[in-house]
Design a protein around this motif. Sequence first.
Motif, PDB file in Angstrom:
ATOM      1  N   GLU A 111      45.878 -65.652 -41.680  1.00 16.05           N
ATOM      2  CA  GLU A 111      45.662 -64.498 -42.482  1.00 16.05           C
ATOM      3  C   GLU A 111      45.967 -63.460 -41.752  1.00 16.05           C
ATOM      4  O   GLU A 111      46.045 -63.165 -40.545  1.00 16.05           O
ATOM      5  CB  GLU A 111      44.040 -64.355 -42.902  1.00 16.05           C
ATOM      6  CG  GLU A 111      43.710 -65.514 -43.962  1.00 16.05           C
ATOM      7  CD  GLU A 111      42.425 -65.313 -44.569  1.00 16.05           C
ATOM      8  OE1 GLU A 111      41.831 -64.261 -44.079  1.00 16.05           O
ATOM      9  OE2 GLU A 111      42.282 -66.000 -45.512  1.00 16.05           O
ATOM     10  N   ARG A 112      46.840 -62.301 -42.383  1.00 17.29           N
ATOM     11  CA  ARG A 112      46.826 -60.938 -42.178  1.00 17.29           C
ATOM     12  C   ARG A 112      47.823 -60.763 -40.834  1.00 17.29           C
ATOM     13  O   ARG A 112      47.388 -60.053 -39.909  1.00 17.29           O
ATOM     14  CB  ARG A 112      45.628 -60.176 -41.918  1.00 17.29           C
ATOM     15  CG  ARG A 112      44.794 -60.083 -43.273  1.00 17.29           C
ATOM     16  CD  ARG A 112      43.636 -59.050 -43.316  1.00 17.29           C
ATOM     17  NE  ARG A 112      42.983 -59.232 -44.652  1.00 17.29           N
ATOM     18  CZ  ARG A 112      43.411 -58.473 -45.700  1.00 17.29           C
ATOM     19  NH1 ARG A 112      44.360 -57.503 -45.568  1.00 17.29           N
ATOM     20  NH2 ARG A 112      42.947 -58.615 -46.896  1.00 17.29           N
ATOM     21  N   ASP A 212      39.590 -60.170 -40.787  1.00 16.38           N
ATOM     22  CA  ASP A 212      40.489 -59.210 -41.231  1.00 16.38           C
ATOM     23  C   ASP A 212      41.005 -58.011 -39.943  1.00 16.38           C
ATOM     24  O   ASP A 212      40.066 -57.728 -39.443  1.00 16.38           O
ATOM     25  CB  ASP A 212      40.026 -58.446 -42.414  1.00 16.38           C
ATOM     26  CG  ASP A 212      39.978 -59.121 -43.689  1.00 16.38           C
ATOM     27  OD1 ASP A 212      40.168 -60.483 -43.925  1.00 16.38           O
ATOM     28  OD2 ASP A 212      39.934 -58.504 -44.525  1.00 16.38           O
ATOM     29  N   GLU A 261      36.323 -54.291 -44.333  1.00 13.07           N
ATOM     30  CA  GLU A 261      37.670 -55.318 -44.446  1.00 13.07           C
ATOM     31  C   GLU A 261      38.942 -54.602 -44.371  1.00 13.07           C
ATOM     32  O   GLU A 261      39.308 -53.468 -44.895  1.00 13.07           O
ATOM     33  CB  GLU A 261      37.440 -56.475 -45.323  1.00 13.07           C
ATOM     34  CG  GLU A 261      36.412 -57.253 -44.869  1.00 13.07           C
ATOM     35  CD  GLU A 261      36.526 -58.644 -45.903  1.00 13.07           C
ATOM     36  OE1 GLU A 261      37.057 -58.694 -46.976  1.00 13.07           O
ATOM     37  OE2 GLU A 261      36.182 -59.625 -45.436  1.00 13.07           O
ATOM     38  N   GLN A 318      43.970 -54.899 -52.684  1.00 16.93           N
ATOM     39  CA  GLN A 318      43.205 -54.757 -51.282  1.00 16.93           C
ATOM     40  C   GLN A 318      44.194 -54.477 -50.143  1.00 16.93           C
ATOM     41  O   GLN A 318      45.554 -55.008 -49.922  1.00 16.93           O
ATOM     42  CB  GLN A 318      42.541 -56.057 -51.073  1.00 16.93           C
ATOM     43  CG  GLN A 318      41.539 -55.994 -49.880  1.00 16.93           C
ATOM     44  CD  GLN A 318      41.024 -57.461 -49.262  1.00 16.93           C
ATOM     45  OE1 GLN A 318      41.794 -58.692 -49.570  1.00 16.93           O
ATOM     46  NE2 GLN A 318      39.803 -57.094 -48.607  1.00 16.93           N
TER      47      GLN A 318
HETATM   48  C1  GAL Z   1      39.017 -61.243 -47.999  1.00 18.53           C
HETATM   49  C2  GAL Z   1      39.837 -61.010 -46.918  1.00 18.53           C
HETATM   50  C3  GAL Z   1      41.004 -61.850 -47.264  1.00 18.53           C
HETATM   51  C4  GAL Z   1      40.358 -63.273 -47.247  1.00 18.53           C
HETATM   52  C5  GAL Z   1      39.702 -63.451 -48.536  1.00 18.53           C
HETATM   53  C6  GAL Z   1      38.962 -64.910 -48.304  1.00 18.53           C
HETATM   54  O1  GAL Z   1      37.734 -60.394 -48.163  1.00 18.53           O
HETATM   55  O2  GAL Z   1      40.262 -59.692 -46.981  1.00 18.53           O
HETATM   56  O3  GAL Z   1      41.932 -61.788 -46.082  1.00 18.53           O
HETATM   57  O4  GAL Z   1      39.909 -63.792 -45.976  1.00 18.53           O
HETATM   58  O5  GAL Z   1      38.499 -62.409 -48.155  1.00 18.53           O
HETATM   59  O6  GAL Z   1      37.994 -64.898 -49.395  1.00 18.53           O
END
Ligand code: GAL
Length: 370
Positions: A111-112, A212, A261, A318
């Motif tokens: 992720e990210r 994150d 986050e 987001q």
């Molecule tokens: C969010 C986060 C995302 C992912 C997601 C999974 O809060 O920003 O990158 O991890 O949760 O539920």
Amino acid sequence: MNIKPIITLCLIALMTSACGVKETATMPLIKGETFADDEGNHINAHGGMIMEKDGTYYWYGENRPDSTPGNRQLGVACYTSTDLRNWKNRGIVLPTNETEGDLLEKGCIVERPKVVFCPATGKYVMWFHHELKGLGYGAAHAAVATADNPLGPFELIRSARVNQGVAPMNIDPDNLELDWPDLDWWTPDWRNAVEMGMMTGRDLEDGQMSRDMTIFVDDDGKAYHVYSSEENLTLHIAELDSTYTNHTGRYVRLFPGGHNEAPAMFKHDGTYWMITSGCTGWAPNEARLMRADSIFGPWEQLPNPCRGEKSELTYLGQSTYVMNLDGNYTFMADIWNPKNLADSRHLWLPVRFDENGTPFIESPYDTNKQ
Ligand code: GAL
């Protein structure tokens, strides 16, 4: 017909292109509609960012499976463009694999991703939030990979928790209490303990949790890893060394218990700004804005930078990145679709500054704006 003005115009056009006058690309507005690549497919690069190198823009992001059962993440996707509007699919630059037990075995979570060019090593350095196969979000690792070419392949160097054995700079290590009683979550005593560094102390030996995240490179070339730590309760800002692949051990905690986050950091006229979200998983919530005169703080929290319709839900998005294009800033966000993550939409909106120099974003749903 007088063709003199036409000849003059042609000459000017020829001269400017010969002199290499840079045509500056501008960021398009993206308001949650599908955004197609050169093959007509919606761009599958989420939680990502854009890096510019030698006139080419590289958009890195999470490749996400569609709703087909059993489909897994393929890794980090890359798209390139010279005008920020037309994007060519360059495939997966950090792939997951089928090797049993490998850190990047399919089923892990990537992720990210954020990629920066490191002048000291000449390498492209990718950091991302990495969760190990079968462990849900329990590993809370930061992973780093490098490549000689921005199109990869990126090779994994490490996937681990961070800052093992080192206390943050804004806690007195002698007062870092390691032995806390078993407190019930969300009670005032627990909250107080979190503020005092209960989680930091708990994770001191094995390293701090890192979910994150973003990477921010300052004007002096120093890079920082900004991550949600301590069970997503507290943000950390940690300095990286000159190779951008190691933590130096200098780090601070921000807003303990603040539940931030999706950090996206930028610097304008010497001030550091950060936009974050709250912690509600894929569901949108209200963005937060923070400012500081120095990267290690003190950081001050300001009201929601979003204005207008659906601003209390960040326009259903987001944060993922703030793109700085010659001093023009664009807020980049994901409108997640948890039922079909591949179809999550992109939101790119200009960041403006009010009369006090505070950044704000206007609603894409207010038709009289933008
Ligand atoms: C969010 C986060 C995302 C992912 C997601 C999974 O809060 O920003 O990158 O991890 O949760 O539920």
